[in-house]
Design an enzyme around this catalytic site. Structure first.
Site: not given
Ligand code: IVH
Length: 676
Positions: A38, A83, A115, A117, A172, A287, A311, A408, A423
């Site tokens: 600060d 996505s 990595e 998500k 993100e 990836k 997931k 029925c 129905c």
């Molecule tokens: S790669 C072409 N890496 O998940 C899309 N996405 O469903 C490549 N997300 O919109 C996405 N962590 O908001 C990627 N390590 C990560 C991620 C990530 C979160 C989210 C991102 C994206 C969505 C895809």
């Protein structure tokens, strides 16, 4: 202090504060205490106050947020933000690896990067000539909103980097779990609704109009992709390492793998360690690592072919389909429901999942006896997201909708151009039960003590065949029902009789006329005044009244016309009239003039207060409210747990989706810039 001295002290302070910000926000490893920080910060501000020419846009003092702008500008993403396709099993991941292999030139094998998500709000950020110049939300993937000023307040995002080439990054924005707990304490203390999860908190915060408020939120950005900046490295994993070296925040949890078996092992480790991460993760992203191979693989219309999500199991579970039951709703639509081996999912035991309609069951190729993955992502009712065809033991017969109503026995009908199977029998016990339940609900006739099981007994004992019969129930008949005490019978009769005093709009809502929801019912009641008036109208007069109601669409009008002309419906209305059910609608308040005049709204999802109250607030500010999104609806106000159908309707209608906080701002008189 001479100008020269000021300049050099300023440069020193800027670089010190930046370094401390980096250690604190990116490395999570502060080197000095708050007080010392600060002091430095304070000195920097004083210096800039005395020498305003030193306070450039990338000074750490500019993180506190500039003054609010009118609205968020629209920006187009140069490369659409796609996505990811989801997988739920080892088998699906192996399929992905096979597709990758087939997509690459023969002899070439892919290496992967695995990595976490991150469960937050995705953003795009642009660095030009080493400076942070622009940032936007994901939006619909093609266009996002310009949130540059808000992102400037995120201290983990450097305003300058030692790299001059153009860099476009995707990241993100997250809120650490521990920080969310703090924000929510503050919100509750201030009488505000707490955020349901860090993702909602992050995305809500990002789109606020006032950067000064954003600056107070503990947001962090974590970069997960480079979309422009190929010179940085040849592979995704190397690029992430390079970004870290440049001082950019990355998750640093990426692991390289040279086979799908290794990928599976890494995912397992990730899933075990995720609870130790300070932020929420809802899966892993796999990836193809090499940028050249990514380019060869390309993308489908929706997803890249070089990446996929897996997931984690907290939000999903695997189970077995014991049976497919058919429910019959109050409008006669047959809905298949999967009966499951009970399974623990996100804190509750799940034993049923809606399958929506025959078409969806067909698309999933779901059969009784299959193993399935169910998911509870944002939606209240769990969904079947994958069928494990590979685990199907023998040839199970495909699912067919029954030809007869399971309630029925009446042969079902298929409506041309619709997926629904119905129905047609209005006296069908399941339909009658559904209609009675709807009639008694809080937002309709609000009849206490009339629960689902009681309705079932009343219908099964043939004491009630339609809503008018309710008002003719006698004490003797009710008390004769199994497990019905004297006092309960009395309470029920009293609640039913009391409901006669509900206003006309509640009766219209309760009748459940197709396409006529709560809002339309109120408009109708205001235009028609009372049940007596409605019954006195000729079809032509009804038509005339209805066309004068703004926002009353052709589907609603058609449905009402049919209802009015139907002899059974008419008879029901006449009986209700004789029984004295409902009182005339009070005169509508003169439409308020206000900041929302000329704008129309549809409200959906779970909000911080009752939906009726939100409707009232919109009306009081001059806006109009509709039950459904249609062409011309200005805004869809979306709370939590919004169904995908509502969002896609909004997209189709060109309706802008806003959150509750944005609605509040509109009511307060702010204007948002129209979306492109
Ligand atoms: S790669 C072409 N890496 O998940 C899309 N996405 O469903 C490549 N997300 O919109 C996405 N962590 O908001 C990627 N390590 C990560 C991620 C990530 C979160 C989210 C991102 C994206 C969505 C895809």
């Amino acid at each position: 202090m001479t100008d020269e001295k000021a300049r050099s002290r300023h440069a020193e302070l800027v670089s010190e504060v930046r370094a401390h910000d980096y250690r604190y926000y990116v490395l999570d490893d502060p080197a000095i205490g708050d007080r010392d920080y600060d002091a430095l910060y304070h000195e920097l501000r004083e210096l800039e106050a005395a020498h305003p020419e030193l306070a450039t846009a990338d000074s750490p003092t500019r993180r506190v947020g500039s003054t609010p702008r009118g609205a968020l500008k629209n920006v187009r993403h140069v490369i659409p933000m796609m996505s990811l396709d989801n997988t739920y099993s080892e088998e699906m991941l192996r399929d992905f690896a096979r597709r990758v292999e087939t997509g690459l030139p023969t002899g070439k094998t892919a290496r992967f990067c695995v990595e976490p998500k991150l469960d937050g709000a995705s953003i795009e950020i642009l660095y030009r000539d080493g400076r942070f110049v622009e940032g936007s939300t994901r939006g619909d993937g093609e266009h996002g909103e310009d949130i540059t000023e808000n992102l400037r307040t995120i201290r983990s995002l450097p305003l300058t980097i030692p790299y001059k080439e153009p860099l476009t990054l995707r990241a993100e924005v997250v809120i650490y779990r521990r920080d969310l707990a703090k924000i929510n304490q503050g919100r509750v203390a201030a009488g505000e609704a707490p955020f349901a999860n860090p993702r909602n908190a992050a995305s809500g915060s990002l789109r606020m109009i006032d950067p000064r408020v954003v600056a107070e939120r503990p947001l962090r950005a974590i970069v997960w992709q480079v979309v422009e900046g190929a010179k940085l490295a040849d592979s995704h994993s190397d690029a992430l390492d390079k970004l870290s070296e440049l001082g950019l925040p990355t998750h640093k949890k990426h692991v390289r793998a040279s086979s799908i078996d290794e990928v599976l092992k890494i995912i397992e480790d990730l899933e075990l360690s995720r609870k130790d991460y300070p932020y929420e993760t809802d899966g892993a992203v796999i990836k193809v690592d090499d940028f050249g191979q990514q380019a060869i693989l390309g993308a489908t219309a929706k997803f890249p072919r070089w990446a996929i999500a897996y997931k984690f199991s907290a939000e999903r579970a695997e189970t077995h389909v014991q049976a497919i039951e058919i429910g019959v709703g109050r409008t006669g639509t047959l809905t298949p429901v999967a009966v499951l081996d009970p399974v623990q999912l996100a804190g509750t035991v799940v034993s049923r999942a809606s399958l929506h309609n025959e078409q969806i069951v067909g698309q999933l190729d779901l059969r009784i006896g299959d193993r399935v993955t169910i998911e509870k992502a944002g939606e209240i009712i769990p969904q079947v997201v994958a069928v494990h065809h590979e685990a199907r033991s023998s040839d199970l017969p495909p699912f067919r909708m029954p030809e007869k109503c399971p309630s029925c026995g009446t042969p079902v009908v298929r409506v041309e151009g619709e997926v629904a199977v119905k129905c047609p029998n209005r006296r069908c016990p399941d339909q009658v039960q559904g209609a009675l339940f709807h009639f008694s609900r809080r937002f309709a006739m609000d009849i206490d003590h009339l629960g689902e099981s009681l309705i079932e007994s009343l219908v099964n004992q043939e004491l009630v065949r339609d809503v008018a019969d309710l008002y003719e129930l006698t004490h003797e008949r009710v008390v004769a029902l199994e497990r019905m005490g004297k006092k309960s019978a009395e309470n029920l009769i009293t609640s039913i009789q009391n409901s006669k005093q509900r206003t006309f709009d509640r009766l219209i809502t309760g009748l459940g006329i197709e396409h006529v929801g709560q809002v339309a019912a109120r408009q109708l009641a205001e235009a028609l005044h009372s049940l007596d008036d409605l019954l006195a109208l000729t079809p032509e007069e009804l038509e005339e009244r209805v066309t004068s109601i703004s926002g009353f669409g052709p589907k609603m009008a058609q449905s009402l016309r049919e209802f009015h002309a139907d002899p059974t419906a008419r008879e029901l209305l006449e009986r209700l009239q004789k029984l004295g059910v409902s009182r005339p609608q009070p005169r509508p308040e003169v439409a308020a003039e206000g900041p929302l005049t000329g704008q129309s709204f549809c409200v959906t999802g779970v909000l911080s207060r009752k939906r009726e109250d939100v409707h009232a607030a919109i009306r009081a500010a001059g806006g109009t409210v509709h039950d459904k999104v249609k062409i011309g609806t200005t805004y869809l106000v979306a709370g939590d747990k919004v169904g995908a159908a509502k969002l896609s309707a909004a997209k189709k209608a060109g309706t802008r989706v806003i959150d509750e906080a944005t609605l509040e701002r509109l009511i307060a008189g702010e204007t948002l810039e129209p979306e492109a």
